[in-house]
Design a protein around this motif. Structure first.
Motif, PDB file in Angstrom:
ATOM      1  N   THR A  89       0.488  -1.049   0.002  1.00 39.40           N
ATOM      2  CA  THR A  89       0.088  -0.008  -0.201  1.00 39.40           C
ATOM      3  C   THR A  89       0.912   1.300  -0.324  1.00 39.40           C
ATOM      4  O   THR A  89       2.170   0.962   0.156  1.00 39.40           O
ATOM      5  N   LEU A  90       0.224   2.433  -0.740  1.00 37.57           N
ATOM      6  CA  LEU A  90       1.154   3.682  -0.429  1.00 37.57           C
ATOM      7  C   LEU A  90       1.430   3.900   1.048  1.00 37.57           C
ATOM      8  O   LEU A  90       2.762   4.513   1.172  1.00 37.57           O
ATOM      9  N   ALA A  91       0.660   3.614   1.712  1.00 37.12           N
ATOM     10  CA  ALA A  91       1.307   4.171   3.583  1.00 37.12           C
ATOM     11  C   ALA A  91       2.389   3.550   3.527  1.00 37.12           C
ATOM     12  O   ALA A  91       3.204   3.551   4.718  1.00 37.12           O
ATOM     13  N   GLN A  92       2.295   1.959   3.770  1.00 32.09           N
ATOM     14  CA  GLN A  92       3.565   1.217   3.437  1.00 32.09           C
ATOM     15  C   GLN A  92       4.770   1.502   2.819  1.00 32.09           C
ATOM     16  O   GLN A  92       5.942   1.561   3.424  1.00 32.09           O
ATOM     17  N   ALA A  93       4.917   2.128   1.839  1.00 33.08           N
ATOM     18  CA  ALA A  93       5.547   2.693   0.759  1.00 33.08           C
ATOM     19  C   ALA A  93       6.373   3.851   1.603  1.00 33.08           C
ATOM     20  O   ALA A  93       7.231   3.605   1.778  1.00 33.08           O
ATOM     21  N   LYS A  94       5.832   4.170   2.052  1.00 30.10           N
ATOM     22  CA  LYS A  94       5.789   6.140   3.161  1.00 30.10           C
ATOM     23  C   LYS A  94       6.986   5.568   4.172  1.00 30.10           C
ATOM     24  O   LYS A  94       7.452   6.172   4.026  1.00 30.10           O
ATOM     25  N   SER A  95       6.142   4.708   4.963  1.00 32.99           N
ATOM     26  CA  SER A  95       6.524   3.735   6.464  1.00 32.99           C
ATOM     27  C   SER A  95       7.749   3.546   5.719  1.00 32.99           C
ATOM     28  O   SER A  95       8.829   3.519   6.935  1.00 32.99           O
ATOM     29  N   LEU A  96       7.670   3.198   5.114  1.00 36.48           N
ATOM     30  CA  LEU A  96       9.069   1.798   4.832  1.00 36.48           C
ATOM     31  C   LEU A  96      10.388   2.973   4.387  1.00 36.48           C
ATOM     32  O   LEU A  96      11.646   3.034   4.990  1.00 36.48           O
ATOM     33  N   ASP A  97      10.121   4.657   3.674  1.00 38.32           N
ATOM     34  CA  ASP A  97      11.263   5.263   3.080  1.00 38.32           C
ATOM     35  C   ASP A  97      11.585   5.966   3.919  1.00 38.32           C
ATOM     36  O   ASP A  97      12.627   6.333   4.506  1.00 38.32           O
ATOM     37  N   ALA A  98      10.241   5.988   5.519  1.00 37.89           N
ATOM     38  CA  ALA A  98      11.096   7.108   7.108  1.00 37.89           C
ATOM     39  C   ALA A  98      11.784   6.140   7.345  1.00 37.89           C
ATOM     40  O   ALA A  98      13.171   6.603   7.767  1.00 37.89           O
ATOM     41  N   MET A 151      -0.096   1.833  -6.049  1.00 36.80           N
ATOM     42  CA  MET A 151       1.491   2.266  -5.356  1.00 36.80           C
ATOM     43  C   MET A 151       2.786   2.436  -5.877  1.00 36.80           C
ATOM     44  O   MET A 151       3.481   3.154  -5.801  1.00 36.80           O
ATOM     45  N   THR A 152       2.556   1.530  -7.647  1.00 41.49           N
ATOM     46  CA  THR A 152       3.795   1.585  -7.969  1.00 41.49           C
ATOM     47  C   THR A 152       4.307   2.882  -8.689  1.00 41.49           C
ATOM     48  O   THR A 152       5.574   2.966  -8.452  1.00 41.49           O
ATOM     49  N   GLU A 153       3.159   4.259  -8.705  1.00 42.22           N
ATOM     50  CA  GLU A 153       3.492   5.743  -8.893  1.00 42.22           C
ATOM     51  C   GLU A 153       3.999   5.721  -8.180  1.00 42.22           C
ATOM     52  O   GLU A 153       5.141   7.096  -9.014  1.00 42.22           O
ATOM     53  N   TYR A 154       4.283   5.920  -7.053  1.00 41.18           N
ATOM     54  CA  TYR A 154       5.279   6.205  -6.421  1.00 41.18           C
ATOM     55  C   TYR A 154       6.596   5.938  -6.342  1.00 41.18           C
ATOM     56  O   TYR A 154       7.107   6.976  -6.852  1.00 41.18           O
ATOM     57  N   TYR A 155       6.907   4.997  -6.723  1.00 37.80           N
ATOM     58  CA  TYR A 155       8.296   4.441  -6.971  1.00 37.80           C
ATOM     59  C   TYR A 155       8.666   4.684  -8.746  1.00 37.80           C
ATOM     60  O   TYR A 155       9.811   4.935  -8.656  1.00 37.80           O
ATOM     61  N   GLU A 156       7.370   4.995  -9.241  1.00 37.48           N
ATOM     62  CA  GLU A 156       8.039   5.332 -10.246  1.00 37.48           C
ATOM     63  C   GLU A 156       8.188   7.148 -10.715  1.00 37.48           C
ATOM     64  O   GLU A 156       9.205   7.724 -10.959  1.00 37.48           O
ATOM     65  N   GLU A 157       8.170   7.359  -9.890  1.00 39.07           N
ATOM     66  CA  GLU A 157       7.961   9.043  -9.290  1.00 39.07           C
ATOM     67  C   GLU A 157       9.559   8.910  -8.718  1.00 39.07           C
ATOM     68  O   GLU A 157       9.963  10.368  -8.842  1.00 39.07           O
ATOM     69  N   LEU A 158      10.226   8.533  -8.134  1.00 39.08           N
ATOM     70  CA  LEU A 158      10.972   8.103  -7.569  1.00 39.08           C
ATOM     71  C   LEU A 158      12.496   7.927  -8.078  1.00 39.08           C
ATOM     72  O   LEU A 158      13.671   7.832  -8.193  1.00 39.08           O
TER      73      LEU A 158
END
Ligand code: AMP
Length: 187
Positions: A89-98, A151-158
């Motif tokens: 999920t996007l929340a998981q992706a952001k928590s992992l990044d943090a 959620m993959t869009e988040y990684y695409e932007e990164l």
């Protein structure tokens, strides 16, 4: 190398992630596997997750993030890891990044397994795992396309998303992942 594998159930993530982790000499961690094991042992996290696992639904973010934060702090993750099925999920992706920002050790790559739904249904009907009943499969595919794919869009932007064609023999897919990883800056 710090990598995450993203993909629907049946895409071959499990097989490939074990092989790639071994090849790179990094720790392999499947959140699905940890959740199933922890349920079999009767551990608290497993008990909290059971109802979701049974319904083919994603386990709530806070449970999964707690589990991952705990694992990341262990010494075997220091030299790299491959997460299989996390984040979803996007929340998981952001928590992992943090969490990773605190360690000054960001992800190198998010590998997305791309595969048509008909092929998945065919593969899953042959697999016969306990959570592979028709209804649960449908629910897991729905959750994947509605929650995980965005959620993959988040990684695409990164700029760290690599899409892999997951149709083919295990050797062919392994080679494609190798090609993607070969071009990655590991600094
Ligand atoms: P998997 O073995 O990756 O197919 O995961 C099996 C099941 O575990 C999923 O259908 C979810 O119920 C749960 N699960 C595994 N990883 C996650 C995650 N990152 N977020 C939420 N639920 C998860």
């Amino acid at each position: 190398m710090r990598i995450v594998f993203i993909g629907p159930p049946g895409a071959g993530k499990g097989t490939q992630s074990l092989r790639v982790a071994k090849d790179l000499g990094v720790t392999h961690l499947s959140t699905g596997e940890v959740l199933r094991e922890s349920r079999e042992r009767g551990a608290v996290i497993g008990k909290r997750a059971a109802v979701y696992l049974d319904a083919g639904k994603l386990v709530p973010d806070e449970i999964v993030i707690e589990l991952v934060a705990y694992r990341l702090a262990e010494s075997d993750c220091k030299s790299g890891y491959l997460f299989d099925g996390f984040p979803r999920t996007l929340a998981q992706a952001k928590s992992l990044d943090a969490l990773l920002a605190q360690q000054d050790a960001p992800l190198h790559a998010a590998i997305e397994f791309v595969i048509p739904e008909e092929e998945l249904l065919e593969r899953l009907s042959k697999r016969g795992r306990e959570d592979d009943t028709k209804e649960r499969i449908r629910e897991r595919l729905r959750q994947h396309s509605e929650i995980t794919v965005p959620m993959t869009e988040y990684y695409e932007e990164l700029g760290i998303l690599y899409r892999i064609d997951a149709v083919g023999t295990p050797d062919e897919v392994f080679a494609r992942i190798g090609e993607a990883l070969a071009g990655i800056d590991q600094s």
